[in-house]
Motif scaffolding. Structure first.
Motif, PDB file in Angstrom:
ATOM      1  N   ASP A   1      -2.216  -0.096   8.483  1.00 38.51           N
ATOM      2  CA  ASP A   1      -2.440  -1.427   7.903  1.00 38.51           C
ATOM      3  C   ASP A   1      -1.664  -2.487   8.671  1.00 38.51           C
ATOM      4  O   ASP A   1      -2.178  -3.578   8.961  1.00 38.51           O
ATOM      5  CB  ASP A   1      -2.005  -1.442   6.429  1.00 38.51           C
TER       6      ASP A   1
ATOM      7  N   ASP B   1      -8.914  -7.218   3.858  1.00 33.02           N
ATOM      8  CA  ASP B   1      -7.999  -6.475   2.996  1.00 33.02           C
ATOM      9  C   ASP B   1      -6.832  -6.009   3.849  1.00 33.02           C
ATOM     10  O   ASP B   1      -6.981  -5.138   4.704  1.00 33.02           O
ATOM     11  CB  ASP B   1      -8.727  -5.272   2.371  1.00 33.02           C
TER      12      ASP B   1
ATOM     13  N   ASN C   1     -11.527   7.455   0.255  1.00 38.16           N
ATOM     14  CA  ASN C   1     -12.886   7.019   0.560  1.00 38.16           C
ATOM     15  C   ASN C   1     -13.624   8.106   1.349  1.00 38.16           C
ATOM     16  O   ASN C   1     -13.141   8.556   2.389  1.00 38.16           O
ATOM     17  CB  ASN C   1     -12.831   5.730   1.384  1.00 38.16           C
TER      18      ASN C   1
ATOM     19  N   ASP D   1      -0.166   5.554   6.680  1.00 36.48           N
ATOM     20  CA  ASP D   1      -1.188   4.611   6.224  1.00 36.48           C
ATOM     21  C   ASP D   1      -0.687   3.173   6.283  1.00 36.48           C
ATOM     22  O   ASP D   1      -1.420   2.266   6.694  1.00 36.48           O
ATOM     23  CB  ASP D   1      -1.616   4.956   4.789  1.00 36.48           C
TER      24      ASP D   1
ATOM     25  N   ARG E   1      -4.456  -4.208   3.120  1.00 38.75           N
ATOM     26  CA  ARG E   1      -4.095  -2.809   2.833  1.00 38.75           C
ATOM     27  C   ARG E   1      -5.348  -1.927   2.871  1.00 38.75           C
ATOM     28  O   ARG E   1      -5.481  -0.969   2.125  1.00 38.75           O
ATOM     29  CB  ARG E   1      -3.410  -2.718   1.467  1.00 38.75           C
TER      30      ARG E   1
ATOM     31  N   SER F   1      -4.693   1.941   3.515  1.00 35.76           N
ATOM     32  CA  SER F   1      -4.043   2.578   2.368  1.00 35.76           C
ATOM     33  C   SER F   1      -5.010   2.685   1.185  1.00 35.76           C
ATOM     34  O   SER F   1      -5.017   3.683   0.461  1.00 35.76           O
ATOM     35  CB  SER F   1      -2.805   1.783   1.944  1.00 35.76           C
ATOM     36  N   ASN F   2      -5.836   1.675   1.017  1.00 33.45           N
ATOM     37  CA  ASN F   2      -6.777   1.664  -0.103  1.00 33.45           C
ATOM     38  C   ASN F   2      -7.988   2.561   0.118  1.00 33.45           C
ATOM     39  O   ASN F   2      -8.751   2.806  -0.823  1.00 33.45           O
ATOM     40  CB  ASN F   2      -7.252   0.232  -0.383  1.00 33.45           C
ATOM     41  N   SER F   3      -8.172   3.032   1.346  1.00 34.83           N
ATOM     42  CA  SER F   3      -9.328   3.888   1.640  1.00 34.83           C
ATOM     43  C   SER F   3      -8.953   5.361   1.703  1.00 34.83           C
ATOM     44  O   SER F   3      -9.723   6.182   2.207  1.00 34.83           O
ATOM     45  CB  SER F   3      -9.966   3.471   2.967  1.00 34.83           C
TER      46      SER F   3
END
Length: 479
Positions: A226, A334, A344, A222, A336, A339-341
């Motif tokens: 990014d 974003d 999701n 991840d 990141r 990584s933040n998804s």
């Protein structure tokens, strides 16, 4: 064979056979940008060329001729006069060739040849004359022609109707790595990910060596995504523009079609593409679609029953698919983002589509697993809209076999064993019933589930007659 080269066994064998031939060789090698064509040739011959010229992107004829002059001077150690046109340049190349030993094999390498053929330059005609009048009679000469602009390579060299008609002695279309080769390549970079993670990387980067080369072994998957796409000035943030600009001389309609195809997983028929893009359904559209298919960006997917007018054109390039789904509207928002998804739902839902593409690209591995490697078969898709009689159905992958069986393939990507629910079981049975009714096929139907870790045994798993798991797709199948 150079140990730095991963995979490419059949291509290396072709090059070796051409090198050992006692006749003149005109070798053409083409394929998608970043797929490793130049790397393959450079490392196979250890960069030992008697002459090498690389086309310069968007340079005019004089700049290309200046490059020719510099390369010829470097290889020949003779300060020859600068040339005014390509015909004169190839006469100089012929004079230089006459000075080379008759007892050794000599390698000429024209890299990115499409860029050398600038408008009204006469390059192609001069090259044709050089090869037909001279090069083809030099039994110790091996001329390699390479280019990323696949459409130019196919039209002007491979399927040339003029002076180069049927002149090539070896043709290599360099495809991206498959999953097996991707795993070996990552291992060579000390990236030891499990096959689930490698498959996730393949969904984004495909088997393109240049993209895989950018992965950092110190980062997680991840974090790598990014780093490559979402941080400011990321390595691949503007790759999309470079990719299509360098492949197609007039790329406006090409990108319009590609973007249209990104909107629908199944793809569109030719008439639908014309309607949505406003590009006339004529020979121009035919050429664009052929070029996109030849370049590997689009898959021409036949409709079951060989209804030619219903051929689906489906976006098949992993990088482009990822770009339109996540990068185009998210860059710079974003750093990141990926990584933040992680949790999701849109990311989870998206993974199913590139996994379907992976299965289609590993068709031979699937055939081997279900035991039909030696049986003649064809691959197709099928769909039918809802009517008063039925609810409609879609099958993304059918294997129509000569042994009077049709394998109906369902593909599911999950992080654990896949469990068939009551609702999904009903959907599967309904889909196969509608398919039999609408197509009126008399062949037996075999339900094949292609999953990451197999099926969880349960009340509804017995209807599946054959299973293919992720490890099977990593099988190394020799040509």
């Amino acid at each position: 064979m150079n140990e730095l080269i991963i995979g490419r066994e059949s291509e290396l064998k072709q090059l070796q056979n051409s090198f050992e031939s006692n006749e003149a060789q005109l070798v053409i090698i083409y394929g998608r940008r970043r797929v490793g064509k130049t790397f393959l040739i450079n490392h196979f011959f250890n960069r030992r060329f008697d002459f090498k010229l690389t086309g310069e992107f968007k340079a005019d004829m004089q700049a290309q001729l200046d490059n020719f002059y510099s390369e010829l001077k470097r290889h020949s150690n003779v300060d020859c006069p600068k040339t005014k046109d390509w015909r004169e340049a190839f006469w100089q190349l012929r004079d230089y060739t006459d000075t080379l030993s008759e007892n050794e094999k000599h390698i000429f390498f024209f890299d990115e040849m499409p860029w050398l053929d600038t408008p009204k330059s006469g390059f192609l005609a001069a090259f044709e004359y050089f090869w037909n009048s001279y090069g083809s009679a030099k039994d110790n000469l091996m001329c390699i022609v390479c280019g990323s602009a696949t459409s130019w390579m196919v039209e002007n060299i491979d399927q040339n109707k003029g002076g180069l008609f049927n002149r090539q002695t070896c043709r290599i279309y360099l495809e991206p790595f498959n999953l097996y080769e991707t795993e070996k390549y990552l291992e060579s970079k000390d990236i030891n990910w499990n096959r689930y993670t490698i498959t996730q990387a393949y969904m984004v980067l495909g088997g393109i060596p240049y993209y895989l080369k950018q992965l950092d072994k110190e980062l997680t998957f991840d974090a790598n995504i990014d780093n490559l796409f979402f941080r400011k000035r990321a390595e691949l943030w503007d790759e999309y523009e470079h990719l299509y600009n360098t492949l197609f001389s007039s790329n406006g309609n090409y990108t319009k079609i590609v973007e249209t195809l990104s909107e629908k997983r199944q793809g569109y028929t030719r008439s639908e593409i014309s309607e949505k893009t406003k590009i006339a359904d004529n020979s121009k559209l035919t050429k664009i679609l052929h070029n996109l298919v030849d370049s590997g960006f689009v898959r021409a997917y036949p409709y079951f029953g060989n209804r030619k007018h219903n051929t689906f054109y489906q976006l098949a390039d992993y990088f482009t698919l990822f770009y339109f789904k996540f990068v185009k509207d998210n860059y710079g928002k974003d750093e990141r983002f990926w990584s933040n998804s992680l949790d999701n739902p849109s990311r989870t839902a998206w993974e199913g589509f590139p996994f379907e593409q992976i299965c289609k690209d590993h068709f031979r591995q699937i055939k081997k697993k279900i035991g039909i490697s030696g049986i003649l078969s064809s691959e197709s898709g099928w769909s039918v809209p809802a009517t008063e009689e039925h609810s409609g159905a879609q099958i993304d992958m059918l294997i129509d076999r000569r042994d009077k069986v049709i394998s109906v393939c369902e593909m599911k990507f999950s992080d654990n064993e896949y469990q068939i629910s009551k609702e999904y079981d009903e959907k599967l049975r309904n889909k196969m019933s509608i398919f039999r009714t609408v197509t009126k096929t008399k062949k037996a139907l075999q339900l094949v589930m292609i999953t990451t870790y197999g099926l969880s045994r349960g009340m509804y798993s017995n209807s599946v007659q054959c299973q293919v798991v992720l490890d099977d797709l990593f099988e190394n199948i020799k040509f």
